[in-house]
Write an enzyme that holds these catalytic residues in place. Structure first.
Site, PDB file in Angstrom:
ATOM      1  CG  ASP A 132       2.339  -1.003   0.252  1.00  0.00           C
ATOM      2  OD1 ASP A 132       2.695   0.336   0.643  1.00  0.00           O
ATOM      3  OD2 ASP A 132       1.880  -0.770  -0.066  1.00  0.00           O
ATOM      4  CG  ASP A 176      -2.580   3.506   0.497  1.00  0.00           C
ATOM      5  OD1 ASP A 176      -3.367   3.368   0.497  1.00  0.00           O
ATOM      6  OD2 ASP A 176      -1.413   4.075   0.079  1.00  0.00           O
TER       7      ASP A 176
END
Length: 236
Positions: free
Chosen positions: A13, A15
């Protein structure tokens, strides 16, 4: 807790895991909430937004805080406020070192983010080498991800692994992957994908995570920082 038999790929991922954009999201959303006499955003609400595609997160915020605006208005305002701050994004502790390490080991790495492509470039364009290390990059607006199939669905990871397999002419399976995540929807999506999960929540999120062991269900581990990853444990 089960570990992958042999880790052949790592999927990330972005953020709040690799870069500090979750703090920027909080800051800019609080500016909007303050303007309408609402807020501030608290972690019990924020935890529900993490990892969701922008429109879904926006709908939740508008509904929860009863904001007098349409999703389009909310989105335009957010883009304007956030774009002023993306240049301040930086790597979180241990993130860049881990990516470089995996690269030296020849382990395929993919970025699988809910951010759309323009936000991805806005957040990462000034960070130099870091994001050039990835062998595949999948953004949330990729047309190959069906509408409504963002996290917690596994599609973004499936596409990331497919791109790695096509690039390296391999047939790596999800159970041979580690997925690195910070948000609950992302952890759920990684489990649905069938990978082992390394979960690194925001330091301020720990108090509202609930039963982390039940969520991981033996399919991963919770870390306070990427710096704490015991690589040898996974044969990395």
């Amino acid at each position: 807790m089960t570990h992958p038999v042999s880790v052949k790929a790592c999927l990330f991922d972005m953020d709040g895991l690799l870069i500090n954009t979750e703090d920027i999201y909080t800051e800019t959303l609080n500016e909007t909430l303050t303007e309408f006499g609402k807020g501030p955003l608290t972690w019990d609400v924020k935890i529900q937004l993490q990892g969701l595609p922008g429109p879904e997160a926006g709908k939740k915020v508008i509904q929860y805080y009863e904001l007098p605006m349409t999703l389009d208005e909310y989105d335009r305002r957010n883009v304007a406020l956030q774009s002023l701050k993306w240049g301040t994004c930086e790597f979180l502790p241990g993130a860049l070192d881990l990516l470089k390490y995996l690269k030296t080991k020849g382990i395929p790495i993919a970025l699988c983010t809910s951010s759309n492509r323009s936000k991805f470039y806005g957040k990462t364009g000034h960070l130099g080498e870091g994001f050039d290390l990835f062998d595949a990059i999948v953004t949330g607006d990729d047309p190959k991800i069906p509408k409504g199939r963002g996290k917690p669905f596994p599609d973004v990871w499936q596409l990331g692994l497919k791109e790695l397999n096509e690039k390296f002419l391999t047939d790596i399976t999800p159970d041979e992957c580690i997925v690195f995540e910070d948000g609950i929807p992302g952890v759920k999506s990684a489990k649905a994908f069938g990978a082992h999960v390394i979960w690194v929540p925001h330091p301020e999120a720990h108090a509202v995570l609930g039963d982390t062991e039940a969520l991981l269900a033996g399919k991963g581990e919770l870390l306070c920082s990427l710096e704490k990853l015991e690589k040898a444990k996974y044969g990395l």
